[in-house]
Write a protein that holds these residues in place. Structure first.
Motif, PDB file in Angstrom:
ATOM      1  N   PHE A 336    -131.681 -11.161  44.927  1.00  9.95           N
ATOM      2  CA  PHE A 336    -130.498 -11.269  44.065  1.00  9.95           C
ATOM      3  C   PHE A 336    -129.358 -10.354  44.524  1.00  9.95           C
ATOM      4  O   PHE A 336    -128.484 -10.001  43.732  1.00  9.95           O
ATOM      5  CB  PHE A 336    -130.836 -10.953  42.602  1.00  9.95           C
ATOM      6  N   SER A 337    -129.382  -9.966  45.792  1.00 14.42           N
ATOM      7  CA  SER A 337    -128.364  -9.031  46.285  1.00 14.42           C
ATOM      8  C   SER A 337    -127.479  -9.644  47.354  1.00 14.42           C
ATOM      9  O   SER A 337    -126.889  -8.942  48.162  1.00 14.42           O
ATOM     10  CB  SER A 337    -129.036  -7.774  46.839  1.00 14.42           C
ATOM     11  N   GLY A 338    -127.395 -10.963  47.395  1.00  9.61           N
ATOM     12  CA  GLY A 338    -126.549 -11.621  48.377  1.00  9.61           C
ATOM     13  C   GLY A 338    -127.314 -12.022  49.625  1.00  9.61           C
ATOM     14  O   GLY A 338    -128.548 -12.124  49.624  1.00  9.61           O
ATOM     15  N   GLY A 339    -126.574 -12.247  50.697  1.00  8.76           N
ATOM     16  CA  GLY A 339    -127.197 -12.653  51.957  1.00  8.76           C
ATOM     17  C   GLY A 339    -127.459 -14.134  52.050  1.00  8.76           C
ATOM     18  O   GLY A 339    -128.397 -14.561  52.744  1.00  8.76           O
ATOM     19  N   LEU A 340    -126.634 -14.949  51.366  1.00 11.31           N
ATOM     20  CA  LEU A 340    -126.861 -16.397  51.354  1.00 11.31           C
ATOM     21  C   LEU A 340    -126.781 -16.992  52.756  1.00 11.31           C
ATOM     22  O   LEU A 340    -127.670 -17.741  53.177  1.00 11.31           O
ATOM     23  CB  LEU A 340    -125.838 -17.066  50.432  1.00 11.31           C
ATOM     24  N   ALA A 341    -125.726 -16.674  53.496  1.00 12.30           N
ATOM     25  CA  ALA A 341    -125.533 -17.266  54.820  1.00 12.30           C
ATOM     26  C   ALA A 341    -126.670 -16.913  55.781  1.00 12.30           C
ATOM     27  O   ALA A 341    -127.220 -17.806  56.449  1.00 12.30           O
ATOM     28  CB  ALA A 341    -124.180 -16.847  55.396  1.00 12.30           C
ATOM     29  N   PRO A 342    -127.061 -15.621  55.909  1.00 17.01           N
ATOM     30  CA  PRO A 342    -128.186 -15.312  56.801  1.00 17.01           C
ATOM     31  C   PRO A 342    -129.488 -15.971  56.367  1.00 17.01           C
ATOM     32  O   PRO A 342    -130.280 -16.413  57.209  1.00 17.01           O
ATOM     33  CB  PRO A 342    -128.286 -13.784  56.732  1.00 17.01           C
ATOM     34  N   LEU A 343    -129.699 -16.044  55.052  1.00 15.68           N
ATOM     35  CA  LEU A 343    -130.928 -16.666  54.557  1.00 15.68           C
ATOM     36  C   LEU A 343    -131.009 -18.122  54.998  1.00 15.68           C
ATOM     37  O   LEU A 343    -132.054 -18.583  55.483  1.00 15.68           O
ATOM     38  CB  LEU A 343    -130.982 -16.581  53.032  1.00 15.68           C
TER      39      LEU A 343
END
Length: 394
Positions: A336-343
């Motif tokens: 829940f701390s971001g990182g959508l694009a790398p994920l």
């Protein structure tokens, strides 16, 4: 989610609908995006786009509608007796269970859940226990629901036989009324707290409207000239209208009227509205492919990349969430701390690779093995049937 895109039209003739593989791909993408939005917090922080991604759980409803259409159509087209039901059960088990158990085994090795929890998951019973949730395999609830549909469908087809003899369109009418009634009953068990209560809204009765949407489309094809079947055919021929309805219902489902976009409890009215909107989306997307003629929408879904993704979509369903959670565990980043694009950039290629391997090495071989077993049984039965005739002439 686990059947190929074939149906019979009219009964007895088998027709391929390539676009249904593409629709399955759309459903898989929606499910992947909703979990990515949840894990990264994008669903809460991403504004309208985040809300749209979070409501990607409607992809499960599309999977259910596809199963309802394909399996109901196939069973209606053939005689359903004890032998046919046994063969149907073997084919369904071979298609979904081996790949599911392999993915579950990988999750068990790395997540080390309690024995009771993984045993319940192995049997598809996790939705009937309040706290048997494995976070890295949470998407598997829908397979448990689908297995219950597999068990119920032959009984439904048999129960509709007397009605079909009285009037060919009566099953279509009964299924339509049932879809409305079960939508109103889907709110039973509202206010359930995740991790504390049994999530009754995941059970078959609450998800049946989406399966029934597909079954209704299948029934409409059996009585093409009947007035009851003309309405879905007329709607299905208007692709723009269907897509507009699907888009509008999906957008409306991101508002509070359909409940939270997280795991927070929902009221009875919110669950009913969400169920109805999900069924509308599934129906509007399915009608042009099953009732209408060839169009740009079906052509787009029939393109090779879409069909390939649809074919391996079961593996995508099984592997994407374990891959996503494993990436968080490896990197040490909090959820829940971001990182959508790398994920997505790392997780999706890994998921597609595992999905393709699952399809090639597990799903196809197990389905072929089931086919050989059934073919051998039919051959043995023919031999046994011929033996009395030979003795009479001997």
């Amino acid at each position: 989610m686990a059947v190929r895109s074939t149906h019979t039209s009219p009964p007895g003739a088998v027709t391929l609908i390539p676009a249904l593989d593409g629709l399955r791909a759309v459903a898989a993408v929606m499910v992947v995006l909703t979990h990515a939005a949840y894990l990264t917090g994008f669903g809460v922080t991403g504004g309208l786009m985040g809300r749209l991604w979070s409501r990607g759980d409607f992809g499960v409803g599309i999977f259910f509608a596809l199963s309802g259409f394909l399996l109901h159509r196939a069973l209606v087209a053939h005689r359903v007796d004890g032998r046919a039901i046994a063969g149907y059960a073997l084919r369904r088990a071979a298609r979904v269970l081996p790949a599911y158990w392999v993915a579950l085994a990988a999750v068990v090795v790395f997540a080390n859940p309690p024995v009771r929890d993984w045993a319940l998951h192995a049997g598809g019973l996790q939705i009937y226990v309040s706290d048997a949730w494995i976070s890295s395999f949470g998407q598997s609830w829908s397979l448990a629901t689908e297995i219950s549909f597999y068990a119920a469908l032959p009984l439904v087809v048999i129960a509709l036989r007397p009605l079909r003899r009285r009037g060919p369109a009566l099953p279509l009418l009964v299924l339509t009324v049932s879809a409305v009634a079960l939508t109103l009953l889907s709110g039973i068990g509202s206010g359930e707290v995740f991790g504390q209560d049994i999530l009754v809204h995941l059970w078959l009765h609450a998800r049946a409207p989406q399966f029934l949407v597909g079954m209704i489309c299948a029934e409409a094809l059996t009585v093409p000239g009947h007035p009851l079947a003309r309405l879905p055919r007329r709607w299905g021929s208007d692709v723009v209208l269907c897509l507009a309805i699907a888009g509008g219902a999906f957008l409306f489902a991101t508002t509070p009227v359909a409940g939270a976009l997280t795991l927070d409890p929902a009221t009875s009215s919110q669950i009913i509205v969400r169920t109805a909107l999900c069924s509308v989306v599934a129906l509007a997307l399915l009608l042009p492919l099953t009732q209408g003629r060839a169009n740009a929408y079906s052509a787009a879904l029939s393109r090779p990349p879409m069909r390939w993704l649809g074919v391996v979509s079961y593996g995508v369903f099984l592997w994407h969430l374990p891959v996503f959670t494993a990436l968080y565990a490896v990197t040490g980043l909090p959820a829940f701390s971001g990182g959508l694009a790398p994920l997505l950039a790392v997780g999706i290629p890994i998921t597609l690779l595992l999905s393709d391997l699952s399809h090639r090495w597990i799903e196809v071989p197990s389905s072929r093995l089931a086919g050989r077993i059934l073919a051998r049984q039919r051959k043995n039965e023919r031999r046994q049937d011929q033996q009395p005739n030979r003795s009479l002439h001997g």
